[in-house]
Write a protein that holds these residues in place. Structure first.
Motif, PDB file in Angstrom:
ATOM      1  N   ALA A 342       0.843  -1.192   0.000  1.00 55.70           N
ATOM      2  CA  ALA A 342       0.000   0.000   0.000  1.00 55.70           C
ATOM      3  C   ALA A 342       0.882   1.247   0.000  1.00 55.70           C
ATOM      4  O   ALA A 342       2.018   1.213   0.486  1.00 55.70           O
ATOM      5  N   PRO A 343       0.375   2.371  -0.543  1.00 59.43           N
ATOM      6  CA  PRO A 343       1.198   3.594  -0.628  1.00 59.43           C
ATOM      7  C   PRO A 343       1.817   4.010   0.694  1.00 59.43           C
ATOM      8  O   PRO A 343       2.989   4.396   0.741  1.00 59.43           O
ATOM      9  N   SER A 344       1.063   3.938   1.791  1.00 54.54           N
ATOM     10  CA  SER A 344       1.621   4.361   3.082  1.00 54.54           C
ATOM     11  C   SER A 344       2.782   3.467   3.500  1.00 54.54           C
ATOM     12  O   SER A 344       3.780   3.941   4.068  1.00 54.54           O
ATOM     13  N   ASP A 345       2.681   2.169   3.225  1.00 52.98           N
ATOM     14  CA  ASP A 345       3.782   1.272   3.564  1.00 52.98           C
ATOM     15  C   ASP A 345       4.951   1.438   2.600  1.00 52.98           C
ATOM     16  O   ASP A 345       6.114   1.251   2.987  1.00 52.98           O
ATOM     17  N   ARG A 346       4.656   1.778   1.341  1.00 54.71           N
ATOM     18  CA  ARG A 346       5.740   2.025   0.399  1.00 54.71           C
ATOM     19  C   ARG A 346       6.603   3.190   0.871  1.00 54.71           C
ATOM     20  O   ARG A 346       7.831   3.176   0.698  1.00 54.71           O
ATOM     21  N   LYS A 347       6.001   4.199   1.471  1.00 56.97           N
ATOM     22  CA  LYS A 347       6.783   5.318   2.003  1.00 56.97           C
ATOM     23  C   LYS A 347       7.749   4.824   3.071  1.00 56.97           C
ATOM     24  O   LYS A 347       8.915   5.208   3.103  1.00 56.97           O
ATOM     25  N   ARG A 348       7.249   3.968   3.954  1.00 56.56           N
ATOM     26  CA  ARG A 348       8.117   3.432   5.007  1.00 56.56           C
ATOM     27  C   ARG A 348       9.228   2.568   4.414  1.00 56.56           C
ATOM     28  O   ARG A 348      10.387   2.630   4.843  1.00 56.56           O
ATOM     29  N   LEU A 349       8.881   1.750   3.428  1.00 56.80           N
ATOM     30  CA  LEU A 349       9.873   0.889   2.792  1.00 56.80           C
ATOM     31  C   LEU A 349      10.959   1.708   2.111  1.00 56.80           C
ATOM     32  O   LEU A 349      12.156   1.417   2.254  1.00 56.80           O
ATOM     33  N   ASP A 350      10.550   2.723   1.347  1.00 57.71           N
ATOM     34  CA  ASP A 350      11.517   3.551   0.632  1.00 57.71           C
ATOM     35  C   ASP A 350      12.492   4.202   1.604  1.00 57.71           C
ATOM     36  O   ASP A 350      13.707   4.240   1.375  1.00 57.71           O
ATOM     37  N   LYS A 351      11.958   4.740   2.688  1.00 62.42           N
ATOM     38  CA  LYS A 351      12.804   5.412   3.674  1.00 62.42           C
ATOM     39  C   LYS A 351      13.755   4.423   4.328  1.00 62.42           C
ATOM     40  O   LYS A 351      14.945   4.721   4.555  1.00 62.42           O
TER      41      LYS A 351
END
Length: 606
Positions: A342-351
């Protein structure tokens, strides 16, 4: 007129001067000769930089934009990348550059990725009624260009925006508001990174977009580490060279429409030597995990890139089971990086990826598993790469994640190493006629088996490659039509049939692009627009289905998930009319199918 001027000023449309500054003031480092040469006015309206990963192409692109602004040839900037992850990571770098040049008066770079709501360092929060509250502004946007970050329709109107190539292509396809998108893009320098990464369909759309952009006076800059001569000829509207001539062309290089190819002097400090090994364990996730763990225990930052999500998940789970202290984690939870989060988890993954494998990482000895989301544009620095077999241009992109920055703590991995995974039997001919039959992308994700055979032969012949010295030769011998035709004719009749089928498929995709793309040189009344989803038009294949989950799913990394995207190939007969039925905090049912969401991403149940 006062109201018009006030509205234009609030939206960032009034002229903005470019302060005097040199390269070192802008980026904090002295320029390579090719970076300053890329800003000269003799490359035409469509310029091209070919240089290895990590050589400074991004800085060269931004410096060219500043130079074109000073000459009054462009105003805005749209930096188009192949993936959302790459756009998210580059956004901050661009914003830092703007602050260096303009100081307190700097325009804010918009992150042109749907759902992120970011302009400069400010983050927006969606409110009812399509309003947005900014963490440094009032609902509805502050008196600057943040409005452009609030709707995907407005992305291209931002003074400076960083997003995916899809956003630019929406200006040349018959989707709603295409003319607005193309119109506001015309004032910007369009930078397209990783131009080699597109298929024949997207390449065809890009060629039409560039033609229109040039016709209305726009400027574009193309960036690539592994562009083949045939693709270059199409993009720059030149005749493709023969194989021998293509191999002899300089690399790194600068060129453009109307500008001859020339050497890009100083695009690298020294050649990067990479040890190459192949192993027939592509079907064995435990064996792959064991190789990665051994390297991590020896102190290496290990990157495992697989061609399919299922293949990546299998290896990540094997690493987590065998070496939980070495596996990549987010919020203490073992996981991996791919596009089904999900987009919110993708932000965490990218960081988390940037922290664990970026330039400033301090801990060595970790294993990060992922898919193609890791291979393009991300600033990842690894010591050891384990990768599925892929076409040579893709492999070189993945190899570009190795030794990206100068470090003194690599230990026994002072020389970069890559392990390329192949079938145990070595022979690829059993895959002929089995498109989609392999789970590892051989003949499905990467459909041209002749390219894969050419790549594998070169790797077996070359136990050590030196980048950039060998880059041009490797790409041309693995991708040039003459080289591929030679391999197809040497093999059994099945190889030649496959080569002809792939050539026909590529031609059909290119023709589809011509049929879909708008010809904006025609009178407006003759143009036909379609009331369909934009994703259908910019990429071939089934589109994702966005599903809102209520009550929310539980994120494996803390928080809640209110929306997920189901890939088209997982949908079957499902449609937007099907309403999700929550099973529990980690799964839901949609129509006749059930889906789970956990630390490994979205997956089908049963």
């Amino acid at each position: 007129m006062d109201q018009v001027r006030a509205a234009a000023e609030a939206r960032g449309f009034l002229p903005l001067g470019t302060p005097a500054c040199d390269f070192e003031q802008t980026f904090g480092v002295e320029p390579y000769p090719f970076q300053t040469a890329a800003a000269e006015d003799d490359l035409g309206q469509v310029a091209l930089i070919e240089a290895e990963t990590g050589s400074g192409k991004t800085e060269a692109a931004l410096w060219r934009w500043l130079a074109l602004r000073r000459r009054g040839l462009v105003d805005g900037l749209f930096f188009a990348l192949p993936t959302r992850s790459a756009a998210v990571q580059l956004h901050q770098r661009v914003n830092t550059m703007l602050n260096q040049v303009w100081g307190n008066a700097a325009p804010e770079a918009v992150l042109a990725v749907p759902g992120y709501l970011r302009a400069g360092d400010a983050t927006g929060q969606a409110l009812p009624g399509f309003e947005v509250r900014w963490d440094r502004g009032e609902p509805g946007g502050a008196p600057d260009a943040r409005w452009a970050a609030e709707r995907s329709l407005n992305f291209l109107a931002a003074r400076v925006a960083v997003g995916t190539i899809d956003q630019a292509l929406l200006g040349i396809v018959p989707a709603k508001h295409a003319l607005f998108r193309a119109g506001v893009l015309s004032r910007s320098l369009l930078v397209v990174d990783e131009v080699h990464a597109s298929d024949s369909y997207m390449s065809g759309l890009l060629e039409r977009l560039l033609d229109h952009h040039v016709a209305v006076g726009g400027h574009a800059l193309l960036l690539s580490a592994t562009l083949g001569s045939s693709a270059r000829a199409r993009l720059l509207r030149t005749e493709p060279p023969a194989l021998a001539e293509a191999e002899a062309q300089p690399y790194p290089a600068l060129s453009g429409r109307g500008a001859a190819l020339r050497s890009a002097i100083g695009a690298t400090r020294e050649g990067k030597r990479v040890q190459v090994e192949t192993a027939g364990v592509i079907r064995d996730p435990d064996a792959i995990a064991a190789r990665a763990i051994d390297a991590a225990r020896a102190g290496a930052s290990v990157l495992v890139v697989r061609n399919s999500v299922s293949g990546a998940v299998a290896v990540a789970q094997a690493v987590a089971e065998r070496a939980p202290d070495l596996v990549f984690q987010v919020a203490g939870v073992p996981t991996l990086h791919h596009g089904r989060f999900a987009p919110s988890d993708r932000k965490r993954l990218d960081k988390a990826v940037e922290t664990a494998f970026g330039k400033a990482c301090v801990r060595r000895g970790q294993v990060l598993v992922g898919t193609q989301t890791l291979e393009q544009s991300l600033d990842i620095d690894a010591d050891y790469l384990v990768t599925d077999l892929a076409p040579m241009d893709v492999l070189l992109q993945r190899i570009g994640r190795l030794h990206r920055h100068a470090r003194s703590d690599r230990g026994v991995f002072a020389q970069a190493r890559v392990l390329v995974l192949r079938l145990s039997e070595r022979d690829l001919s059993p895959l002929l006629g089995r498109a989609g039959g392999e789970r590892h992308g051989l003949g499905s994700v990467y459909r041209n088996l002749v390219q894969l055979e050419a790549t594998l032969r070169l790797l077996e012949e070359t136990p050590e490659i030196v980048i950039p010295r060998d880059s041009r030769r490797l790409v041309e011998r693995a991708l040039h039509p003459e080289a591929l035709d030679r391999i197809a004719r040497e093999g059994a009749v099945g190889w030649l049939n496959h080569a002809n089928e792939r050539a026909g498929g590529d031609h059909a995709e290119a023709e589809s692009a011509k049929q879909v793309a708008l010809d904006l040189s025609q009178p407006f009344r003759t143009l036909v627009f379609r009331d369909v989803e934009e994703a259908v038009l910019t990429r071939l294949g089934a589109r994702d289905l966005l599903v809102d989950t209520s009550p929310p799913l539980a994120s494996p990394f803390e928080g809640e998930i209110t929306r997920v995207a189901i890939p088209g190939h997982m949908l079957g007969t499902l449609s937007e009319r099907d309403v999700p039925e929550m099973i529990d905090a980690h799964s839901f049912r949609l129509g006749t199918r059930s889906f789970g969401y956990d630390q490994w991403g979205l997956h089908r149940l049963g």
